[in-house]
Design an enzyme around this catalytic site. Sequence first.
Site, PDB file in Angstrom:
ATOM      1  N   LYS A 269      34.092  40.079  34.928  1.00  0.00           N
ATOM      2  CA  LYS A 269      35.297  40.829  34.592  1.00  0.00           C
ATOM      3  C   LYS A 269      35.302  42.197  35.262  1.00  0.00           C
ATOM      4  O   LYS A 269      36.330  42.693  35.692  1.00  0.00           O
ATOM      5  CB  LYS A 269      35.338  40.988  33.071  1.00  0.00           C
ATOM      6  CG  LYS A 269      36.560  41.684  32.546  1.00  0.00           C
ATOM      7  CD  LYS A 269      37.711  40.738  32.519  1.00  0.00           C
ATOM      8  CE  LYS A 269      39.015  41.412  32.204  1.00  0.00           C
ATOM      9  NZ  LYS A 269      40.120  40.733  32.887  1.00  0.00           N
TER      10      LYS A 269
ATOM     11  N   CYS B  60      27.121  42.374  34.217  1.00  0.00           N
ATOM     12  CA  CYS B  60      25.994  42.583  33.305  1.00  0.00           C
ATOM     13  C   CYS B  60      26.467  43.329  32.055  1.00  0.00           C
ATOM     14  O   CYS B  60      27.197  44.314  32.135  1.00  0.00           O
ATOM     15  CB  CYS B  60      24.838  43.357  33.904  1.00  0.00           C
ATOM     16  SG  CYS B  60      24.052  42.515  35.265  1.00  0.00           S
TER      17      CYS B  60
ATOM     18  N   ARG C 191      31.256  39.944  30.917  1.00  0.00           N
ATOM     19  CA  ARG C 191      30.816  40.802  32.025  1.00  0.00           C
ATOM     20  C   ARG C 191      29.822  40.099  32.943  1.00  0.00           C
ATOM     21  O   ARG C 191      29.531  40.571  34.038  1.00  0.00           O
ATOM     22  CB  ARG C 191      30.153  42.064  31.473  1.00  0.00           C
ATOM     23  CG  ARG C 191      31.050  42.895  30.587  1.00  0.00           C
ATOM     24  CD  ARG C 191      30.303  44.081  30.056  1.00  0.00           C
ATOM     25  NE  ARG C 191      29.941  44.987  31.135  1.00  0.00           N
ATOM     26  CZ  ARG C 191      30.704  45.964  31.565  1.00  0.00           C
ATOM     27  NH1 ARG C 191      31.877  46.164  31.009  1.00  0.00           N
ATOM     28  NH2 ARG C 191      30.313  46.749  32.535  1.00  0.00           N
TER      29      ARG C 191
ATOM     30  N   GLU D 173      48.895  36.650  43.891  1.00  0.00           N
ATOM     31  CA  GLU D 173      48.308  36.678  42.550  1.00  0.00           C
ATOM     32  C   GLU D 173      48.254  35.277  41.940  1.00  0.00           C
ATOM     33  O   GLU D 173      47.263  34.897  41.305  1.00  0.00           O
ATOM     34  CB  GLU D 173      49.112  37.658  41.664  1.00  0.00           C
ATOM     35  CG  GLU D 173      48.690  37.747  40.212  1.00  0.00           C
ATOM     36  CD  GLU D 173      47.245  38.211  40.001  1.00  0.00           C
ATOM     37  OE1 GLU D 173      46.585  38.633  40.959  1.00  0.00           O
ATOM     38  OE2 GLU D 173      46.778  38.114  38.859  1.00  0.00           O
TER      39      GLU D 173
ATOM     40  N   TRP E  76      24.755  39.161  35.355  1.00  0.00           N
ATOM     41  CA  TRP E  76      25.484  38.644  36.507  1.00  0.00           C
ATOM     42  C   TRP E  76      24.595  38.974  37.687  1.00  0.00           C
ATOM     43  O   TRP E  76      24.418  40.132  38.049  1.00  0.00           O
ATOM     44  CB  TRP E  76      26.846  39.336  36.632  1.00  0.00           C
ATOM     45  CG  TRP E  76      27.736  38.747  37.676  1.00  0.00           C
ATOM     46  CD1 TRP E  76      28.669  37.766  37.502  1.00  0.00           C
ATOM     47  CD2 TRP E  76      27.796  39.111  39.060  1.00  0.00           C
ATOM     48  NE1 TRP E  76      29.291  37.488  38.691  1.00  0.00           N
ATOM     49  CE2 TRP E  76      28.774  38.291  39.670  1.00  0.00           C
ATOM     50  CE3 TRP E  76      27.107  40.026  39.856  1.00  0.00           C
ATOM     51  CZ2 TRP E  76      29.088  38.380  41.025  1.00  0.00           C
ATOM     52  CZ3 TRP E  76      27.411  40.110  41.207  1.00  0.00           C
ATOM     53  CH2 TRP E  76      28.411  39.289  41.772  1.00  0.00           C
TER      54      TRP E  76
ATOM     55  N   HIS F 172      53.806  30.261  60.837  1.00  0.00           N
ATOM     56  CA  HIS F 172      52.770  30.770  61.742  1.00  0.00           C
ATOM     57  C   HIS F 172      51.390  30.267  61.328  1.00  0.00           C
ATOM     58  O   HIS F 172      50.422  31.019  61.410  1.00  0.00           O
ATOM     59  CB  HIS F 172      52.809  32.302  61.768  1.00  0.00           C
ATOM     60  CG  HIS F 172      54.127  32.834  62.234  1.00  0.00           C
ATOM     61  ND1 HIS F 172      54.508  32.794  63.550  1.00  0.00           N
ATOM     62  CD2 HIS F 172      55.162  33.359  61.543  1.00  0.00           C
ATOM     63  CE1 HIS F 172      55.730  33.316  63.652  1.00  0.00           C
ATOM     64  NE2 HIS F 172      56.139  33.655  62.448  1.00  0.00           N
TER      65      HIS F 172
ATOM     66  N   GLU G  61      40.486  31.258  41.015  1.00  0.00           N
ATOM     67  CA  GLU G  61      39.497  31.839  40.100  1.00  0.00           C
ATOM     68  C   GLU G  61      39.082  30.871  39.004  1.00  0.00           C
ATOM     69  O   GLU G  61      37.901  30.759  38.701  1.00  0.00           O
ATOM     70  CB  GLU G  61      40.082  33.087  39.409  1.00  0.00           C
ATOM     71  CG  GLU G  61      40.031  34.348  40.217  1.00  0.00           C
ATOM     72  CD  GLU G  61      40.611  35.525  39.442  1.00  0.00           C
ATOM     73  OE1 GLU G  61      40.007  36.586  39.465  1.00  0.00           O
ATOM     74  OE2 GLU G  61      41.704  35.384  38.825  1.00  0.00           O
TER      75      GLU G  61
ATOM     76  N   LYS H  28      44.832  33.385  40.812  1.00  0.00           N
ATOM     77  CA  LYS H  28      44.593  32.837  39.461  1.00  0.00           C
ATOM     78  C   LYS H  28      44.092  31.404  39.557  1.00  0.00           C
ATOM     79  O   LYS H  28      43.148  31.012  38.883  1.00  0.00           O
ATOM     80  CB  LYS H  28      45.872  32.851  38.606  1.00  0.00           C
ATOM     81  CG  LYS H  28      46.367  34.175  38.123  1.00  0.00           C
ATOM     82  CD  LYS H  28      45.494  34.861  37.118  1.00  0.00           C
ATOM     83  CE  LYS H  28      44.435  35.693  37.730  1.00  0.00           C
ATOM     84  NZ  LYS H  28      44.518  37.030  38.049  1.00  0.00           N
TER      85      LYS H  28
ATOM     86  N   ASN I 150      22.067  47.424  34.361  1.00  0.00           N
ATOM     87  CA  ASN I 150      23.292  46.965  35.002  1.00  0.00           C
ATOM     88  C   ASN I 150      23.491  47.835  36.230  1.00  0.00           C
ATOM     89  O   ASN I 150      23.603  49.047  36.108  1.00  0.00           O
ATOM     90  CB  ASN I 150      24.469  47.128  34.018  1.00  0.00           C
ATOM     91  CG  ASN I 150      25.810  46.915  34.684  1.00  0.00           C
ATOM     92  OD1 ASN I 150      25.904  46.253  35.712  1.00  0.00           O
ATOM     93  ND2 ASN I 150      26.854  47.487  34.101  1.00  0.00           N
ATOM     94  N   GLY I 151      23.485  47.237  37.408  1.00  0.00           N
ATOM     95  CA  GLY I 151      23.672  48.024  38.622  1.00  0.00           C
ATOM     96  C   GLY I 151      22.737  47.558  39.714  1.00  0.00           C
ATOM     97  O   GLY I 151      22.189  46.457  39.653  1.00  0.00           O
TER      98      GLY I 151
END
Length: 615
Positions: free
Chosen positions: A610, A2, A27, A488, A76, A511, A495, A492, A102-103
């Site tokens: 983000k 947000c 955001r 990572e 968001w 395994h 995402e 990427k 926001n929250g």
Amino acid sequence: MCGIFAYIGKEEAFPIIVEGLKKLEYRGYDSAGISVYSAEDETIVTNKKKGKVADLLLSMGNMTVKGSVGIGHTRWATHGKPNDINSHPHNSNDQRLSLIHNGIIENYSVLKQALMRLGYEFHSDTDTEVLVNLISEVQQKENLDITEAVRVALSRVVGAYAIVVMDRDNPEKIVGARKSSPLVLGVNGEELILASDATPILEHTKKVIYLNDGEIVSLHRDMSYDIINLDNEAVSGVIEELDFSIEELEKGGYDHFMLKEIFEQHHTVRESMRGRVVPEESTIHLGGLQRSEYDLNAIERIVVIACGTSWHSGLIAEYLIEDIARVPVEVEYASEFRYRNPIIKDTDLYIAISQSGETADTLAALELVKSHGAKTYGIVNVVGSSIARMTDFGSYTHAGPEIGVASTKAFTSQVTVLTLLAIHLAGVRGTITAERKERLVKSLVKIPYHIETILAQSDKIKYIASDLRNAPNALYLGRGYNFPVALEGALKLKEISYIHAEGYPAAEMKHGPIALIDSFMPVILIATNQSAHEKLLNNLHEIKARNAKVLAIVTKDEEEIKKNADFCIEIPEVEEELTPLLSVIPLQLLAYYIAVFRGCNVDQPRNLAKSVTVE
Ligand code: G6P
């Protein structure tokens, strides 16, 4: 998570808020909305829409709302799915107050029931609509000014919030407040701005005040402002100067912020080292740490707390610090750590790694650690952010603003600073030979040049991406220092391209993941570890025997691997401890180009944000 932007000044607020929200869209981008006080109609005009800021504008035709005070929000979704009604701002039942948030308000259900018993009606599924009506109720019942109503109402609220509220009956001011979600005030004498972070403020002013938890700020049309805490005590905000430029917030000719940020890494890694390395003496200076006079010899254990990509840099730090400084390291997901009754000792050092410095779980984990009296060290990118201020000491990563939701330059900057920390720690604790230290430092300062040579291979990586673009899955394998890089790289890809990808330690392939390997499962093998050459070659043969395509990230002399892999990207040979700083770059580019080929929104991937400022 947000974005909040509020304006009071002499200009038309609406277009300024639109521009502010566009800069905050990274955001959250489920929906957008703006309230402006119209002096002509003596009312608050609210427009809001599911989708991006552009969708909001489209839905309004060419209409704009005239007025010089207003608030805007880009969402968001937490409570309630993204739709027009759940979008912010939310107005009180009597339309007197308009609020952005926001929250998460944790006790919203109890508050909602109480308000409903008083006759309040709710139209959305949000906790925010509860909050605005709670403030309204308090204001009317006790006949309070808006600032006081916000203060009293917030004392009844449990949860995290950054809010801004405007009052139709007092359009001469707007009121903001924060607890566990960021809020920054910009001041320049002509206008006052409140925003979730400094990025949209920069084009108005470089002078900002970072509000602290539990603070309430009132912005007045005469350009004065005052800050109080929840106990109604005056607080003097400290004005700070922003240290980044407008250019850093723009795409600079690149198609996406992510690409720009990938291509900045030779520069940002250098920035992370600037003033901290004396190559001639092989010494490291980490000002924040050294000024604290904290005794590094007394550390019995290091615990890293982080989320997402920052957690991956923490894993690399575990390998580095244990290898060269011989201090036991544990790397914790902040979200797990905070809820699992961990053993916290005052002989531990807790390192919080965070690009944004606002991640809710990391902040909560830090609070827990601090309540036990242990020392905390922040490795943070955003200057003045909550984690940077909460930790006992820290080192900024100095990567500059990172706008693309998928983290790239922040990661390499974090790894750079963690490498400096590991070398410094090893030096102080006497666990590294002068010769190894010299080798590492000399090699580290050359990393930016090596990054440039990898970036120069972007066309080749784009070609490989075009070949792999339709894969339904992908497996990333690495060993030792490059196991976290495999994680990572896979992160990427998932995402931004929405291809399912897994990162695994290469030896663990047998395994489980090997059962999945066939011609539809490309494997990205990070084969840069000199120490595991034979083992990685065996992995490659096993994968090829099952018909998967292999992209190998190799160093110059890996002839056997080059011969057997379908594609190879060569990275310069450096000390093994430093390879993650190089091996990750082709993986970032690969994910980027695959996402572009698949027509995905690279900078704003679906469902992600983000900065995750809620649990
Ligand atoms: C979100 C972002 C990731 C980031 C993670 C941790 O998930 O999309 O890119 O790695 O949060 O964020 P932090 O700001 O604490 O590094």
